[in-house]
Structure formats: C-alpha cells, structure tokens
Design a protein around this motif. Structure first.
Motif, PDB file in Angstrom:
ATOM      1  N   CYS A  83     -14.194 -16.961  -6.847  1.00 43.16           N
ATOM      2  CA  CYS A  83     -14.233 -15.966  -5.778  1.00 43.16           C
ATOM      3  C   CYS A  83     -13.127 -16.233  -4.752  1.00 43.16           C
ATOM      4  N   LEU A  84     -12.943 -17.488  -4.364  1.00 42.45           N
ATOM      5  CA  LEU A  84     -11.918 -17.841  -3.378  1.00 42.45           C
ATOM      6  C   LEU A  84     -10.519 -17.501  -3.875  1.00 42.45           C
ATOM      7  N   GLY A  85     -10.219 -17.859  -5.129  1.00 43.23           N
ATOM      8  CA  GLY A  85      -8.900 -17.560  -5.694  1.00 43.23           C
ATOM      9  C   GLY A  85      -8.602 -16.078  -5.728  1.00 43.23           C
ATOM     10  N   ALA A  86      -9.631 -15.273  -6.031  1.00 41.55           N
ATOM     11  CA  ALA A  86      -9.441 -13.811  -6.084  1.00 41.55           C
ATOM     12  C   ALA A  86      -9.045 -13.258  -4.719  1.00 41.55           C
ATOM     13  N   GLY A 146      -3.284 -18.750  -5.356  1.00 41.83           N
ATOM     14  CA  GLY A 146      -4.547 -18.119  -5.748  1.00 41.83           C
ATOM     15  C   GLY A 146      -4.860 -18.331  -7.212  1.00 41.83           C
ATOM     16  N   GLN A 147      -3.829 -18.249  -8.060  1.00 46.21           N
ATOM     17  CA  GLN A 147      -4.044 -18.428  -9.490  1.00 46.21           C
ATOM     18  C   GLN A 147      -4.409 -19.882  -9.814  1.00 46.21           C
ATOM     19  N   VAL A 148      -3.823 -20.822  -9.091  1.00 43.17           N
ATOM     20  CA  VAL A 148      -4.160 -22.235  -9.308  1.00 43.17           C
ATOM     21  C   VAL A 148      -5.615 -22.500  -8.924  1.00 43.17           C
ATOM     22  N   ILE A 149      -6.089 -21.885  -7.843  1.00 44.28           N
ATOM     23  CA  ILE A 149      -7.501 -22.040  -7.458  1.00 44.28           C
ATOM     24  C   ILE A 149      -8.410 -21.501  -8.568  1.00 44.28           C
TER      25      ILE A 149
END
Length: 546
Positions: A179-182, A200-203
């Motif tokens: 959810c955070l990365g999105a 964001g993609q790494v998260i």
C-alpha cells in the motif's frame, strides 16, 4: 472421583457428544473390569495416549478404570493437575478444517495480485514510460528487475520472521508495504521524478518478499491433506492474475501520446486506482487473517506442530535442505523455469513491438493470454496432484511441454501473423506459468517437515537470480541480434532444466507422514456440536505399552 476428573478433563479439551459421555459413565460403574500387565493385546482393550481428550487419560469406552487397576502409569486416569511425560501433540486426535481457510486464501490472493500488477505495470508499456521519463529501456527494465534483486538479500530475514512471528504478522507487513509503495508512486508524475517512482517500486519489491513464500505455508497450515495442492495453486493464482491484469490494463489506461501533461494525467489515474485497491486490501488483511486455525487440518500438520521447537537453529534447517540432493536439483530447475518466465514477461513488449510496430495494446493482450492460460494450467495441475499425488511425473511432463511451447513460440514470431502468436503464446503460458505452483508443492513434499517458508523462499531466490541473469542477457541479445536468438537462449536453459528434473527422485515425505498415521476424518470446525465431528485416532494397546 476418577470418573468426575475424566469427564471434566475431556470436556475442557475437546467436544464430546452426549451419547459418548453416557457410554463412558455406564461402563465405568463396573469395578470387575480392570487392566493388569498380564493382559495385553486383547481386542477389547484399546488404550493409547493419542485417543484421549487429555494426554494423561486414554481409555476405551469398553474398559473401565478402577483405583485398584495395575495398568501402566501412562494409561491410568490421573488427576487433572498431572501431565503425561510423553505428551507431544495437544489435541492431536482432533483433525478439523476451518471454513475461514477460504477467506484467508482469497484475501492473500488479492493482495498478491495487487503487488504483481505493480511489478509488470511499467514493463507492459515499456516504450511509453521511456518517453515520459526520458530514460533508456534498460532503466525501465530495472523497475521490474528490482523485484528480483530485492528478494535475494531479504529472503532469509523475512523467512526467519515468518517462523518467529507467524502468518498474520507477515501478511499485514506485506500488504502495508504494498500500500505504501503504491501511494509513493503518485509523487512521480513529472518527467524529472523518475527516482521517486523507483523508490515506490523498491518499496513494493520489499513487500513482494513478504508474499512470494506464503502460498505453500498457507496451504499447509489451513488446508486438509487432500486440498493442499489445490490451495497452493489458488494462492499462486492471485499472483498470476495480477500479472495478467498488469499486461492488460496499463496499455488501456495509458495511451501512447506525445503530450506530456495528458500522459501524466493518464498515468495518475492508474496510480490512484492501484493505491485505492491496495489500501482496501490492507484493511481486509487486518480483519480476515488469523495466525492458524484452532485445530490442525491434517495429520502431517499435527505432527509438524509436535516436531517444531522454539530453539531450533534456523541456519541448521537451511543446511539440512542443501544436503537434500533432490531439493537442490528442484531449486535449480525451478529457477531456470521461473527465471525464463520473468525474462519473457519483462521483455514481451519490446519483442512484440519489434515485429508488430504500434501494437502496444496487443502486446499486453499477448501477455494476458500467457498468464490466463497459465492460471488454468496451475489450477488443473493442483487438482490433479491432489487426486493422483504424482508430483515427479507431473512436474517432468509440464517442464518438457514448457520447452516445446517455447520452441514453437520462438519460430512463430517471425510469421507476422498476430493470431498465431496469440495461440502459441497461450500454449506456452499454460505450461510455463502452470509449473510455478507445482514447484512449491513438490518442494514441500521433498523437504517435510522443514518449514514451507524456507523451502519456497529458496525456490524464489533461485527464480530471482536466474530472472535477473536471463532478463539482462536476453535483453542484450534482442537489442543486438533480434528476438529469435534471444528466445533460443531461453530454450537452451529450459532443455537443461528438463534434463535435471528427470534426475529428481520422488521422495514424498509429507505423503508418507499422512499415510503412516492412522486415518482420521476431516471435519468442519463450525460443526463441532455434532457427534460425527469428533475425530479420533483409533489405536490398539500392544504389549510394548503395558
């Protein structure tokens, strides 16, 4: 006093039907029946610790307990404050499956779907994001490969956390990171903010580490012996469906246009949708996920609880796995197959555009066809395994057919007929993607009673390593020599994987654990008020017990 203690202990530990209770009390009033060391092997004597509600009480209804009995101490009714010294499994005579298991696997599949969508959403419209951010194709490829790279160093810590903190904690952590990365990606809607979308993609790639090792664990902890393969396929099903949607939706939501502002608007719609879905799924995980059901769903899982020790060395488990030659071969072959799938998925848009310029939407549809066909292959394989238990044979056949499908797909790309590519890509996906849950379940069989999280995690590490190698290598081959040499490169390694699979021995340890144990009736947890829902393990007292 003995009868009152017995009745109290059994009512505290397991549901006892009224008829059974009455039968026990009626027999226990006969003082003339007693147990003596000289009496053994009599058909009417059926005593074993595993059939009682309390570890210290193990009495067949046909035999009474008298204070003067000279039975073995382990078979006498004891006061409720005492515990049998040989107690291994609490309530191991009760084997039940919970109806909640379907909700658990469904929610897991959904947030696994969301994470998989974010993995492929850039690769499926590779050329559009190249133009928007002004970066190379290789930089966009790293938005997919970061998923593979992140998994390798984080596997062991996350697998340890799975053993230490359990399914619920891992599920909540994975869905929260997803959810955070999105939402972080929403801060990258300007051409110069490519580093933000990478963050964001790494998260999201870290969230994937908390997801990929879960299917076989969820299947073992929540599902009965005749459901585990189907359940594992359903759990993997969500991940594959996410990849399928990731191929289909981005080309529709983000058209190939030159106006940067309009392009940013279309990208924002996609990011907002995935952010909202990820938030909803995070809430559902908190509500639905439980650590484990009240009762073990299978005899193998019950034994697994008994064998588990809190002070077991995590590294020693990994060492034991690598001493298992069959498992090592499976790690290699699984990595070759899954790595080829990762490379094919990441580079599909580039290959299709090379042969069919301007067909971004159809490139996504071809990817969709590969994954949807693979989902059917995975479900069929899972059902077949639950019925036949032919793990080695099924795995080998699917692997060989993956190789055949890859060869056919390779040499039909140049025919310049898009409908032929759809057919051959679907045939390839049916076997290549369908193989993934087979590998998970075969690994659990070969390594039982080792942790499912560790075995499936090592499979995924192999897949990520080969995925990075294959993606970079095939990408360079395609850029310099064309798509056919690039696909032949994958065919060579799939042939190697097929050959190595033939050398894996069918050492089905979990199946032996289920067969060696006395048969038990699997029950639904919610129906425990009925007499038919009290499952016992019938055993006969031998001379060795007296």
């Amino acid at each position: 006093m003995v009868n009152e203690s017995l009745n109290q202990e059994e009512s505290n530990d397991r549901p006892v039907p009224e008829s059974e209770f009455q039968a026990d009390t009626s027999y226990s009033t006969q003082p003339s029946v007693s147990i003596h060391p000289s009496v053994s092997g009599h058909p009417s004597v059926s005593i074993h610790p595993s059939v009682s509600g309390h570890p210290s009480v193990s009495i067949d209804p046909s035999v009474s307990v008298h204070p003067s009995s000279s039975a073995h101490p382990s078979t006498l009714a004891q006061p409720s404050g005492l515990t049998h010294p040989n107690e291994l499994v609490k309530e191991d005579s009760v084997i039940k499956v919970s109806k909640r298991r379907w909700a658990v696997v469904l929610v897991f599949s959904c947030y696994s779907l969301c994470n998989a969508f974010q993995w492929i959403q850039y690769g499926s419209i590779n050329n559009i994001f190249m133009n928007f951010y002004g970066v190379s194709a290789f930089a966009i490829d790293w938005l997919s490969m970061c998923y593979m790279l992140t998994y390798i160093p984080l596997l062991l810590p996350v697998a340890w956390m799975l053993e230490k903190f359990g399914l619920r904690t891992i599920a909540i952590t994975g869905s929260a990171l997803n959810c955070l990365g999105a939402w972080v990606k929403l801060g990258s809607l300007e051409p110069h903010l490519f580093p933000v979308t990478m963050v964001g993609q790494v998260i999201c790639s870290v969230a994937q580490v908390f997801i990929l090792g879960m299917p076989s664990r969820i299947a073992s902890v929540w599902f009965g012996a005749n459901e585990v393969s189907t359940a594992c396929s359903m759990a993997v099903f969500g991940n594959q469906l996410g990849i399928a949607i990731g191929f289909l939706v981005p080309p529709v939501l983000v058209p190939n246009i030159k106006d940067q502002e309009k392009l940013a608007y279309h990208i924002s719609i996609m990011f907002y949708i995935i952010g909202g879905v990820a938030t909803l799924l995070f809430i559902l995980v908190i509500i639905v996920f439980k650590e484990k059901p009240k009762y073990p769903p299978s005899r193998a899982q019950s034994l697994s609880y008994a064998l588990a020790t809190t002070d077991a060395s995590y590294l020693s488990s990994i060492v034991r796995l690598f001493k298992n030659l069959n498992f090592v071969l499976l790690v290699i072959t699984y990595g070759l197959n899954a790595g080829a799938f990762y490379a094919l998925s990441t580079l599909l848009n580039r290959m299709v555009i090379m042969h069919f310029p301007g067909q971004e939407v159809n490139a996504g549809r071809i990817g969709l066809t590969i994954v949807i066909a693979g989902m059917f292959g995975a479900m069929i394989s899972g059902i077949w395994l639950d019925k036949s238990k032919t793990y080695k044979e099924t795995t080998l056949v699917v692997y060989i057919m993956t190789l055949v499908g890859m060869v056919v797909y390779t040499f039909t790309l140049n025919l310049n007929h898009l409908w032929i590519v759809f057919i051959t890509a679907g045939s390839l996906g049916f076997f290549m993607t369908g193989y993934l849950p087979l590998g998970f379940e075969f690994a659990v069989e070969l390594t039982y009673p080792e942790s499912e999280g560790v075995s499936s995690g090592l499979l995924n590490v192999s897949a990520q390593v080969f995925g990075i190698i294959f993606t970079i290598s095939q990408g360079q081959i395609i850029d310099n020599y064309g798509s056919v040499p690039g696909n032949i490169f994958l065919c060579v390694f799939l042939a190697l994987g097929s050959a190595l699979t033939a050398f894996i021995k069918s050492d089905l340890r979990r199946q032996r654990a289920n067969k060696d144990a006395p048969e038990t009736k699997v029950q639904e947890e919610e129906e425990e008020e009925e007499e038919s829902n009290t499952s016992k393990v019938p055993t006969v007292l031998s001379e060795a017990h007296l």
